[in-house]
Write a protein that holds these residues in place. Structure first.
Motif, PDB file in Angstrom:
ATOM      1  N   ALA A 465       0.829  -1.209   0.000  1.00 27.64           N
ATOM      2  CA  ALA A 465       0.000   0.000   0.000  1.00 27.64           C
ATOM      3  C   ALA A 465       0.865   1.263   0.000  1.00 27.64           C
ATOM      4  N   ILE A 466       1.938   1.232   0.765  1.00 27.88           N
ATOM      5  CA  ILE A 466       2.844   2.389   0.809  1.00 27.88           C
ATOM      6  C   ILE A 466       3.449   2.635  -0.569  1.00 27.88           C
ATOM      7  N   GLU A 472       2.471   7.394  -6.734  1.00 33.59           N
ATOM      8  CA  GLU A 472       1.648   8.530  -7.145  1.00 33.59           C
ATOM      9  C   GLU A 472       2.352   9.844  -6.822  1.00 33.59           C
ATOM     10  N   TYR A 473       2.971   9.912  -5.646  1.00 29.42           N
ATOM     11  CA  TYR A 473       3.724  11.110  -5.271  1.00 29.42           C
ATOM     12  C   TYR A 473       4.967  11.280  -6.148  1.00 29.42           C
ATOM     13  N   TYR A 474       5.554  10.163  -6.521  1.00 30.58           N
ATOM     14  CA  TYR A 474       6.740  10.221  -7.392  1.00 30.58           C
ATOM     15  C   TYR A 474       6.380  10.853  -8.734  1.00 30.58           C
ATOM     16  N   LYS A 475       5.244  10.456  -9.267  1.00 28.54           N
ATOM     17  CA  LYS A 475       4.812  11.009 -10.557  1.00 28.54           C
ATOM     18  C   LYS A 475       4.547  12.509 -10.453  1.00 28.54           C
ATOM     19  N   GLU A 484      11.275   9.910   2.083  1.00 25.85           N
ATOM     20  CA  GLU A 484      11.017   9.824   3.522  1.00 25.85           C
ATOM     21  C   GLU A 484      10.080   8.678   3.861  1.00 25.85           C
ATOM     22  N   VAL A 485       8.978   8.570   3.127  1.00 24.00           N
ATOM     23  CA  VAL A 485       7.978   7.572   3.503  1.00 24.00           C
ATOM     24  C   VAL A 485       8.412   6.167   3.108  1.00 24.00           C
ATOM     25  N   VAL A 486       9.080   6.026   1.948  1.00 18.55           N
ATOM     26  CA  VAL A 486       9.512   4.694   1.524  1.00 18.55           C
ATOM     27  C   VAL A 486      10.666   4.202   2.397  1.00 18.55           C
ATOM     28  N   ASN A 487      11.353   5.113   3.049  1.00 15.76           N
ATOM     29  CA  ASN A 487      12.397   4.700   3.990  1.00 15.76           C
ATOM     30  C   ASN A 487      11.823   3.813   5.094  1.00 15.76           C
ATOM     31  N   TYR A 488      10.576   4.079   5.520  1.00 14.59           N
ATOM     32  CA  TYR A 488       9.931   3.216   6.510  1.00 14.59           C
ATOM     33  C   TYR A 488       9.741   1.808   5.951  1.00 14.59           C
ATOM     34  N   ASP A 505      15.150   5.678  -6.663  1.00 13.83           N
ATOM     35  CA  ASP A 505      14.707   6.561  -7.746  1.00 13.83           C
ATOM     36  C   ASP A 505      14.447   7.972  -7.232  1.00 13.83           C
ATOM     37  N   ALA A 506      13.834   8.063  -6.051  1.00 11.01           N
ATOM     38  CA  ALA A 506      13.538   9.382  -5.475  1.00 11.01           C
ATOM     39  C   ALA A 506      14.825  10.107  -5.075  1.00 11.01           C
TER      40      ALA A 506
END
Length: 665
Positions: A465-466, A472-475, A484-488, A505-506
């Motif tokens: 889900a993350i 979507e935020y990447y796009k 920050e969030v994918v680090n979790y 990628d970010a």
């Protein structure tokens, strides 16, 4: 420089110092790792916007960087005795002066890298020369009455020798009679044995000048926290990245760091306070002692006869670090500002040229006054605005997000954040005054990131889900939030390559947008290790022979205490008397309560054991050139009492693993 710190890789039995450079041979990853990607639309837009904001049509810096050119660097690579590459003058040939910035490089950083790539031997003023881009720093050569004074002999002995050889090809071959270390970072002293012989120093033929505290801070930075700093330096200087438009393009302060032999000869003459004067080879030097500015021990100085001001690293063509991302003690921007103001007061009315130990000089009284005053105001503004907003109740993240330099400062290229950055300098200034805690009790005792990550992931509905939402935020180009969030997700599931690739990628897009060289290198190195993993390459040792010999016994025993493994030492009590036969020093070491204390001049009446040895024998044991057993067998070490307890004590000292994880648990 932060300076810092280099790392040169050597076998364990021949350790070499530093915390700036990694000479690395990269192995291929065990899976088909993703290669660097192109710039996304949001990155292209951000970089294009900066082209409109700054005065790129102004070519003054390029004119100054070429001024006084005498000869280029030799095209040949510098290699070590084993054929190892130490310096490649062609490494950044892809950065062409006048060429438009690639989409994958911030155009302001690209401009700075073009300037840094202007290399060779230069005349600064009559009797004063510089060799630039033979290392991260400049080597400056002053022609005196009888010989040469060398200022800041680079990182490595090999590059320092090559720089002096280049000078000798075009100027009279006079002997070196003095060396000046402007400050305690390794890129300003490490090559000293490439320009002088220690025998000449001991004989009084060569004097070495340095600011008060130089030796203490040079050793502390490279040994006490040396492993952690060195590992982080591999990120900061991009040593794991290939030079390319999608990789390393320089460090903002210089192109990169050399990978040769780092040396140290202790100073013979210490500058202790502002206003001190020395006549060095017929020229009059006046000093400004500037501790706590760019380095804990630093000094500026003025050569009266040449009307030439050396600003060390306190005024260069960049916003510098008040905190180095490799890790270092926070620097004081208020003190820094006041030192520059003091330099203006002392020499501003007569100076004709200002040169620093990085970048190119500034010529003309008016121009020097402007450079010093605007950088004085820049560091003062960072200090005062941070405190103003802190007193209004903002925390460090909020302050860093809203502080902008005044346009008159920010629009000058010499004040751009190529090495430091306004954002992390502001955060550091907050911590300098108020510490890491922001006052909100919810942040007082937060969970470790790995534990918190699992909870965040659970509350956000799991890793899939993350990742779906993060894409979507990447796009949208919201790369900061994605990272920050994918680090979790990465810390909750460190084997999830899909999560690591998205975070990479970010970070990569953030690197492409970064104006700061170290920020770019951190982002791109993080992306590389997320995609490929951490390579277990040959392990560097941050305690070199020269550094260990230069350490006082107090420093050395403090380093032992840092290495003490608390669990191995638990419940053990050892009292060890040490008698040094050559220096006549006596110490007592006591391991108790899982700490190691030492006392100079004390002899315990009832020790667990006693040792008699020379300081050289102890050095060789520390450097792993011999062992306790071998030293005993050869008679270099004499022991009385419980020898097993001595073995227990030394067995309780950790050896630090260099290749620890940074972007994964």
């Amino acid at each position: 420089m932060q300076a810092a710190s280099t790392v040169v890789l050597r076998p364990r039995k021949a350790p070499i110092l530093t915390t700036l450079t990694l000479a690395l041979s990269l192995a291929l990853p065990s899976w088909a790792a993703e290669t660097p990607k192109s710039a996304e639309a949001a990155t292209k837009e951000a970089n294009a916007a900066l082209l409109k904001e700054l005065p790129f049509a102004d070519k003054t810096s390029f004119e100054l960087a070429h001024k006084g050119f005498i000869a280029p660097l030799p095209a040949t690579q510098i290699k070590g005795a084993q054929g190892n590459l130490i310096w490649d003058p062609a490494k950044y040939d892809f950065i062409k002066e006048g060429a438009q910035a690639p989409d994958t490089v911030n155009p302001s950083l690209w401009r700075q890298s073009q300037l840094l790539n202007i290399s060779g031997l230069f005349k600064v003023t009559e009797g004063l020369y510089q060799v630039r881009n033979y290392d991260l720093s400049n080597m400056t050569i002053v022609e005196g009455k009888t010989g040469l004074t060398i200022m800041d002999p680079l990182i490595s002995a090999e590059t320092a020798k090559a720089a002096l050889d280049l000078y000798y090809q075009h100027r009279p071959k006079k002997p070196v009679v003095a060396v000046i270390y402007t400050h305690s970072h390794v890129d300003h002293y490490g090559g000293v044995r490439g320009v002088v012989d220690e025998a000449d120093v001991k004989a009084g033929k060569v004097k070495i000048y340095a600011p008060l505290g130089f030796l203490e801070h040079a050793v502390a930075e490279n040994v006490m926290a040396g492993t952690a700093m060195s590992r982080r330096a591999s990120y900061m200087y991009g040593n794991l990245l290939a030079p390319s438009p999608t990789g390393q393009v320089g460090a903002g302060l210089g192109t990169t760091t050399s990978a040769g032999t780092v040396t140290l000869i202790p100073p013979t003459d210490i500058i202790q306070k502002t206003g001190e004067k020395r006549t060095i080879d017929g020229l009059t030097y006046e000093f400004l002692y500037a501790p706590g500015s760019e380095a804990p021990a630093e000094m500026l100085y003025y050569i009266k006869e040449l009307k030439a001001l050396n600003t060390a690293e306190d005024s260069t063509h960049t916003l510098h670090n008040t905190y180095s991302l490799r890790g270092a003690k926070i620097r004081d921007p208020l003190a820094w500002s006041k030192y520059l103001n003091q330099a203006l007061a002392m020499w501003g009315d007569e100076v004709e040229v200002m040169y620093a130990m990085h970048h190119w000089p500034v010529w003309g009284k008016k121009e020097v006054q402007e450079q010093l005053s605007v950088q004085r105001d820049m560091y003062r503004y960072i200090n005062d605005e941070t405190l103003r907003l802190a007193n209004m109740g903002y925390n460090k993240e909020e302050i860093a997000e809203q502080v902008k330099l005044p346009e008159a400062i920010a629009h000058k290229f010499s004040n751009r954040g190529y090495y430091g950055s306004l954002n992390h300098n502001v955060r550091a200034t907050y911590v300098l005054y108020l510490g890491w805690f922001n006052g909100n009790p919810a942040t007082l005792h937060t969970l470790p990131i790995e534990s918190a990550a699992k909870r965040y992931v659970d509350m956000m509905g799991g890793v899939p889900a993350i990742l779906t939402k993060a894409r979507e935020y990447y796009k949208k180009g919201d790369y900061r939030w994605v990272a920050e969030v994918v680090n979790y997700a990465v810390f909750a599931e460190p084997d999830n390559q899909e999560a690591k690739n998205l975070q990479a990628d970010a970070l990569e897009q953030m690197g492409y947008q970064a104006e700061s060289g170290p920020w770019r290198n951190f982002y791109l190195t993080g992306a590389k290790e997320l995609r490929e993993g951490v390579k277990k390459l040959p392990t560097p040792d941050t305690a070199s022979p020269d550094t260990v010999r230069a350490m006082t016994l107090d420093m050395l025993f403090d380093y032992f205490a840092v290495r003490l493994n608390r669990e191995k030492a638990a419940g053990k009590h050892v009292v060890l008397n040490l008698d040094f036969s050559d220096t006549k020093e006596k110490y007592t070491l006591e391991m108790v309560n899982s700490v190691l204390n030492h006392t100079e001049g004390k002899v315990a009446k009832e020790p667990t054991a006693s040792m008699t040895l020379s300081r050289d024998t102890l050095n060789r044991i520390v450097l792993k050139e011999t062992t306790l057993q071998d030293a005993l067998a050869k008679g270099d070490l004499k022991v009385s009492g419980d020898q097993q307890k001595i073995t227990d004590m030394f067995a309780s000292l950790d050896n630090f693993e260099f290749w620890f994880n940074i972007v994964t648990p």
